[in-house]
Design a protein around this motif. Structure first.
Motif, PDB file in Angstrom:
ATOM      1  N   GLY A  29      22.990   6.628  51.413  1.00 50.12           N
ATOM      2  CA  GLY A  29      22.171   7.083  52.348  1.00 50.12           C
ATOM      3  C   GLY A  29      22.123   6.102  53.293  1.00 50.12           C
ATOM      4  N   GLY A  30      21.730   6.561  54.271  1.00 52.12           N
ATOM      5  CA  GLY A  30      20.583   5.192  55.754  1.00 52.12           C
ATOM      6  C   GLY A  30      20.285   5.719  56.941  1.00 52.12           C
ATOM      7  N   ILE A  31      20.631   5.071  58.180  1.00 50.64           N
ATOM      8  CA  ILE A  31      20.043   5.696  58.563  1.00 50.64           C
ATOM      9  C   ILE A  31      20.886   6.681  59.730  1.00 50.64           C
ATOM     10  CG2 ILE A  31      18.056   5.377  61.355  1.00 50.64           C
ATOM     11  CD1 ILE A  31      17.696   2.611  59.123  1.00 50.64           C
ATOM     12  N   ARG A  32      20.343   7.820  60.433  1.00 50.15           N
ATOM     13  CA  ARG A  32      20.420   8.682  61.537  1.00 50.15           C
ATOM     14  C   ARG A  32      20.079   8.238  63.108  1.00 50.15           C
ATOM     15  NH1 ARG A  32      22.617  13.466  57.095  1.00 50.15           N
ATOM     16  NH2 ARG A  32      21.482  13.270  56.696  1.00 50.15           N
ATOM     17  N   ASP A  33      20.851   8.722  64.081  1.00 52.58           N
ATOM     18  CA  ASP A  33      20.323   9.497  64.658  1.00 52.58           C
ATOM     19  C   ASP A  33      19.935  11.257  64.796  1.00 52.58           C
ATOM     20  OD1 ASP A  33      22.682  10.671  65.341  1.00 52.58           O
ATOM     21  OD2 ASP A  33      23.257   9.309  66.730  1.00 52.58           O
ATOM     22  N   ARG A  34      19.152  11.215  66.272  1.00 52.23           N
ATOM     23  CA  ARG A  34      19.029  12.650  65.502  1.00 52.23           C
ATOM     24  C   ARG A  34      20.109  14.215  65.927  1.00 52.23           C
ATOM     25  NH1 ARG A  34      15.529  13.563  71.376  1.00 52.23           N
ATOM     26  NH2 ARG A  34      17.037  12.809  72.720  1.00 52.23           N
ATOM     27  N   ARG A  35      21.179  13.238  65.914  1.00 52.54           N
ATOM     28  CA  ARG A  35      22.832  14.277  66.180  1.00 52.54           C
ATOM     29  C   ARG A  35      22.923  13.795  64.847  1.00 52.54           C
ATOM     30  NH1 ARG A  35      21.499  12.671  71.246  1.00 52.54           N
ATOM     31  NH2 ARG A  35      22.866  10.844  71.281  1.00 52.54           N
ATOM     32  N   GLY A  36      23.036  12.949  63.986  1.00 52.45           N
ATOM     33  CA  GLY A  36      22.958  13.201  62.691  1.00 52.45           C
ATOM     34  C   GLY A  36      24.611  12.288  62.721  1.00 52.45           C
ATOM     35  N   ARG A  37      24.631  10.917  63.554  1.00 53.38           N
ATOM     36  CA  ARG A  37      25.486  10.307  63.584  1.00 53.38           C
ATOM     37  C   ARG A  37      24.821   9.067  63.238  1.00 53.38           C
ATOM     38  NH1 ARG A  37      27.058   9.068  69.696  1.00 53.38           N
ATOM     39  NH2 ARG A  37      24.445   9.414  69.561  1.00 53.38           N
ATOM     40  N   TRP A  38      25.698   8.628  62.064  1.00 54.32           N
ATOM     41  CA  TRP A  38      25.125   7.267  61.398  1.00 54.32           C
ATOM     42  C   TRP A  38      25.320   6.342  62.071  1.00 54.32           C
ATOM     43  CZ3 TRP A  38      23.205   8.076  56.573  1.00 54.32           C
ATOM     44  CH2 TRP A  38      23.734   9.296  55.698  1.00 54.32           C
ATOM     45  N   LEU A  39      24.131   5.491  61.569  1.00 52.47           N
ATOM     46  CA  LEU A  39      23.676   4.800  62.633  1.00 52.47           C
ATOM     47  C   LEU A  39      23.719   2.875  61.427  1.00 52.47           C
ATOM     48  CD1 LEU A  39      20.955   4.841  64.856  1.00 52.47           C
ATOM     49  CD2 LEU A  39      22.533   5.380  65.328  1.00 52.47           C
ATOM     50  N   SER A  40      23.730   3.081  60.218  1.00 49.42           N
ATOM     51  CA  SER A  40      23.558   2.435  59.266  1.00 49.42           C
ATOM     52  C   SER A  40      24.094   3.017  57.952  1.00 49.42           C
ATOM     53  CB  SER A  40      22.710   1.621  58.943  1.00 49.42           C
ATOM     54  OG  SER A  40      22.270   0.481  58.072  1.00 49.42           O
ATOM     55  N   ARG A  41      24.336   2.635  56.796  1.00 50.64           N
ATOM     56  CA  ARG A  41      24.790   3.356  55.842  1.00 50.64           C
ATOM     57  C   ARG A  41      24.407   2.256  54.867  1.00 50.64           C
ATOM     58  NH1 ARG A  41      28.145   7.736  55.991  1.00 50.64           N
ATOM     59  NH2 ARG A  41      27.806   7.501  53.922  1.00 50.64           N
ATOM     60  N   VAL A  42      23.990   2.751  53.363  1.00 47.07           N
ATOM     61  CA  VAL A  42      23.764   2.094  51.984  1.00 47.07           C
ATOM     62  C   VAL A  42      24.754   2.075  51.021  1.00 47.07           C
ATOM     63  CG1 VAL A  42      21.685   1.947  50.011  1.00 47.07           C
ATOM     64  CG2 VAL A  42      21.473   1.956  52.430  1.00 47.07           C
ATOM     65  N   ASP A  43      25.499   1.000  50.708  1.00 47.61           N
ATOM     66  CA  ASP A  43      26.679   1.137  49.678  1.00 47.61           C
ATOM     67  C   ASP A  43      25.910   0.507  48.720  1.00 47.61           C
ATOM     68  OD1 ASP A  43      28.635   0.259  47.573  1.00 47.61           O
ATOM     69  OD2 ASP A  43      29.905  -0.175  49.988  1.00 47.61           O
ATOM     70  N   GLY A  44      25.541   2.120  47.500  1.00 49.73           N
ATOM     71  CA  GLY A  44      25.283   2.219  46.510  1.00 49.73           C
ATOM     72  C   GLY A  44      25.570   1.068  45.052  1.00 49.73           C
ATOM     73  N   ALA A  45      27.470   1.114  45.543  1.00 46.96           N
ATOM     74  CA  ALA A  45      27.877  -0.028  44.493  1.00 46.96           C
ATOM     75  C   ALA A  45      27.131  -1.299  45.144  1.00 46.96           C
ATOM     76  CB  ALA A  45      28.988   0.030  44.563  1.00 46.96           C
ATOM     77  N   GLU A  46      26.937  -2.181  46.338  1.00 48.23           N
ATOM     78  CA  GLU A  46      26.527  -3.474  46.805  1.00 48.23           C
ATOM     79  C   GLU A  46      25.241  -3.296  46.480  1.00 48.23           C
ATOM     80  OE1 GLU A  46      27.228  -7.087  48.716  1.00 48.23           O
ATOM     81  OE2 GLU A  46      28.521  -5.695  47.180  1.00 48.23           O
ATOM     82  N   MET A  47      24.101  -2.135  46.893  1.00 50.56           N
ATOM     83  CA  MET A  47      23.244  -2.203  45.494  1.00 50.56           C
ATOM     84  C   MET A  47      23.042  -2.936  44.442  1.00 50.56           C
ATOM     85  SD  MET A  47      19.794   0.095  46.644  1.00 50.56           S
ATOM     86  CE  MET A  47      19.314   0.730  47.899  1.00 50.56           C
TER      87      MET A  47
ATOM     88  N   GLY B  26      20.611  -4.551  41.096  1.00 50.51           N
ATOM     89  CA  GLY B  26      20.980  -4.641  39.598  1.00 50.51           C
ATOM     90  C   GLY B  26      20.643  -3.611  39.478  1.00 50.51           C
ATOM     91  N   THR B  27      20.147  -2.762  40.234  1.00 49.13           N
ATOM     92  CA  THR B  27      19.780  -1.481  40.038  1.00 49.13           C
ATOM     93  C   THR B  27      19.690  -0.240  41.739  1.00 49.13           C
ATOM     94  OG1 THR B  27      17.873   0.028  39.382  1.00 49.13           O
ATOM     95  CG2 THR B  27      17.146  -1.837  39.963  1.00 49.13           C
ATOM     96  N   ALA B  28      19.912   0.676  41.184  1.00 51.76           N
ATOM     97  CA  ALA B  28      19.429   1.520  42.975  1.00 51.76           C
ATOM     98  C   ALA B  28      18.447   1.817  42.901  1.00 51.76           C
ATOM     99  CB  ALA B  28      20.641   2.476  42.634  1.00 51.76           C
ATOM    100  N   ALA B  29      17.554   2.460  44.036  1.00 46.73           N
ATOM    101  CA  ALA B  29      16.576   3.276  43.888  1.00 46.73           C
ATOM    102  C   ALA B  29      16.407   4.448  43.980  1.00 46.73           C
ATOM    103  CB  ALA B  29      16.212   3.605  45.648  1.00 46.73           C
ATOM    104  N   LEU B  30      14.703   4.594  43.302  1.00 47.61           N
ATOM    105  CA  LEU B  30      15.436   6.126  42.869  1.00 47.61           C
ATOM    106  C   LEU B  30      14.382   6.700  43.027  1.00 47.61           C
ATOM    107  CD1 LEU B  30      16.213   7.466  39.721  1.00 47.61           C
ATOM    108  CD2 LEU B  30      14.316   6.383  38.507  1.00 47.61           C
ATOM    109  N   GLY B  31      14.156   8.767  43.702  1.00 42.02           N
ATOM    110  CA  GLY B  31      13.461   9.095  44.159  1.00 42.02           C
ATOM    111  C   GLY B  31      12.846   9.920  43.068  1.00 42.02           C
ATOM    112  N   VAL B  32      11.283   9.468  43.142  1.00 44.71           N
ATOM    113  CA  VAL B  32      10.624  10.117  41.651  1.00 44.71           C
ATOM    114  C   VAL B  32       9.232  10.856  42.155  1.00 44.71           C
ATOM    115  CG1 VAL B  32       9.544   8.204  41.144  1.00 44.71           C
ATOM    116  CG2 VAL B  32       9.682   9.971  39.905  1.00 44.71           C
ATOM    117  N   HIS B  33       9.423  12.171  42.032  1.00 46.01           N
ATOM    118  CA  HIS B  33       8.149  12.778  42.377  1.00 46.01           C
ATOM    119  C   HIS B  33       6.555  11.638  41.955  1.00 46.01           C
ATOM    120  CE1 HIS B  33       4.907  15.706  43.191  1.00 46.01           C
ATOM    121  NE2 HIS B  33       5.557  16.601  43.713  1.00 46.01           N
ATOM    122  N   ARG B  34       5.364  11.667  43.026  1.00 42.36           N
ATOM    123  CA  ARG B  34       4.264  10.864  42.775  1.00 42.36           C
ATOM    124  C   ARG B  34       3.341  11.439  41.354  1.00 42.36           C
ATOM    125  NH1 ARG B  34       2.858   7.644  46.794  1.00 42.36           N
ATOM    126  NH2 ARG B  34       1.128   7.111  45.831  1.00 42.36           N
ATOM    127  N   ALA B  35       3.739  13.107  40.922  1.00 39.88           N
ATOM    128  CA  ALA B  35       3.338  13.857  39.987  1.00 39.88           C
ATOM    129  C   ALA B  35       3.564  13.433  37.921  1.00 39.88           C
ATOM    130  CB  ALA B  35       2.992  14.845  40.320  1.00 39.88           C
TER     131      ALA B  35
END
Length: 389
Positions: free
Chosen positions: A74-92, A97-106
């Motif tokens: 992932g990363g950051i985009r502008d509203r037209r979809g152009r990437w401003l900054s990308r996250v390299d998962g392997a580098e993270m 030592g671990t990637a971020a994880l999305g989880v439902h609060r519940a």
């Protein structure tokens, strides 16, 4: 068991984490939750490396990771979809030592709740007064059976943004203030793959996080006066952001009516001089309510809980020194992150001036991905205290 007794006021993510951390170090724990049932209201969240390490320290890391979680760059985009900054998962992973994880609060709340014995949680309890003496504390609350009093060696205030304990014991601290933005959030079924990404427009932001299992968490934030409401909140978001890049229109179209939560964003603008008063310790939003711009609210509450459990491993004996250590270890870091989150909102979602937006976007595009990741990693790079032998 050392037979020391802690009362945790609040049954959210921070309160349940604190209860588990203290139990792992031999404490008897009673959790008092105001709601009639123990459940989490909300949508999704992102667990950074620090939060995952904290959950590992609570013995819950495998349970959190075992779901069908999607990992997407992932990363950051502008509203037209152009990437401003990308996250390299392997580098993270290399840096943290671990990637971020999305989880439902519940889901996270259920994992925490299920790790506690049901007998340690009392719901429908309205805490009215907390007293703290040199040798013990006392919690007075009104429950289903009328007024009750609990004696405790330690009281943990995990009662959130509008903390009653903070208002009672730190009356000199002003209430949380409006941070300038209102936000909508939900988790929906969505079969197409999406990146974990943020999109910035003038005074607006849209974020999406894959949760796995065919679910996506999305949120939108706008700079707006406080207290706003719309007859149709989804239509209000669509009016503002419906022409942004894909898959934002598709996510809005896939959102059922009536599932969207709207909340004004508040934060504790006046930092507490201490998280401890007598035998009472605050944690999570009660101690350092922050804006969500760094995705660290839950992570900081989990860190608080793990550290509190570790320093209190000796039980009630030596508790003043233990709580002094908790304050020394947690307050500087959590307050620094709260300040950084507020600044991130000012220079991110809330930025409106076209020239300032253009300068910011250009600076982001010119920043090497590795350097941008290092900037983010300094908030997520945290290790739990070593377990006492």
């Amino acid at each position: 068991m050392n037979d020391s007794h802690a009362v945790v006021v609040g049954g959210g993510i921070g309160g349940l984490s604190a209860a588990l951390a203290l139990r792992r170090h031999g404490w008897r724990v009673t959790v008092l939750e105001r709601a009639p049932e123990l459940r989490e209201v909300g949508a999704g969240l992102t667990l950074m490396a620090n939060a995952l390490r904290g959950l590992d320290a609570l013995g819950l890391g495998p349970a959190v990771r075992c779901g069908d979680h999607a990992e997407a760059p992932g990363g950051i985009r502008d509203r037209r979809g152009r990437w401003l900054s990308r996250v390299d998962g392997a580098e993270m992973i290399r840096q943290l030592g671990t990637a971020a994880l999305g989880v439902h609060r519940a889901t996270l709340h259920r994992i925490l709740r299920d790790a506690l014995p049901a007998s340690s949680v009392r719901t429908g309890t309205d805490v009215e007064q907390v007293g703290s003496g040199p040798d013990h504390a006392e919690v007075r609350y009104r429950g289903p059976d009328g007024p009750q009093t609990l004696a405790a060696d330690l009281v943990v205030g995990a009662d959130g943004l509008r903390s009653r304990l903070r208002a009672q014991l730190w009356p000199e601290i002003p209430a949380p203030v409006y941070a300038g933005s209102t936000a909508w959030r939900t988790a929906i079924a969505f079969s197409e793959p999406v990146p974990a990404a943020i999109t910035w427009g003038p005074a607006a932001e849209f974020g999406m996080v894959p949760l796995g299992g065919g679910q996506v968490y999305w949120y939108a934030a706008l700079t707006a006066p406080p207290g706003g409401h719309a007859p149709d909140e989804l239509a209000a978001v669509r009016e503002q952001l419906g022409d942004w890049h894909a898959p934002i229109p598709a996510l809005l179209a896939a959102t059922p009516p009536g599932v969207l939560l709207r909340n004004d964003i508040h934060h504790l603008a006046t930092p507490l001089p201490s998280y401890v008063r007598g035998r009472v310790a605050l944690l999570g939003d009660a101690a350092h309510a922050m804006t969500p711009n760094l995705g660290q609210g839950a992570g900081q509450a989990i860190e608080d809980a793990v550290v509190l459990g570790a320093v209190c491993a000796g039980g009630a004996e030596g508790l003043p020194a233990a709580l002094a250590a908790y304050d020394r270890l947690r307050r500087p870091r959590s307050q620094a992150i709260a300040r950084a989150a507020f600044r991130a909102g000012r220079y991110g979602q809330q930025l409106r001036n076209p020239l300032a937006v253009a300068v910011r976007d250009t600076a982001l595009r010119l920043t090497p991905a590795r350097a941008a990741l290092r900037g983010m990693a300094r908030y997520a790079d945290w290790l739990p205290p070593a377990e006492p032998s």
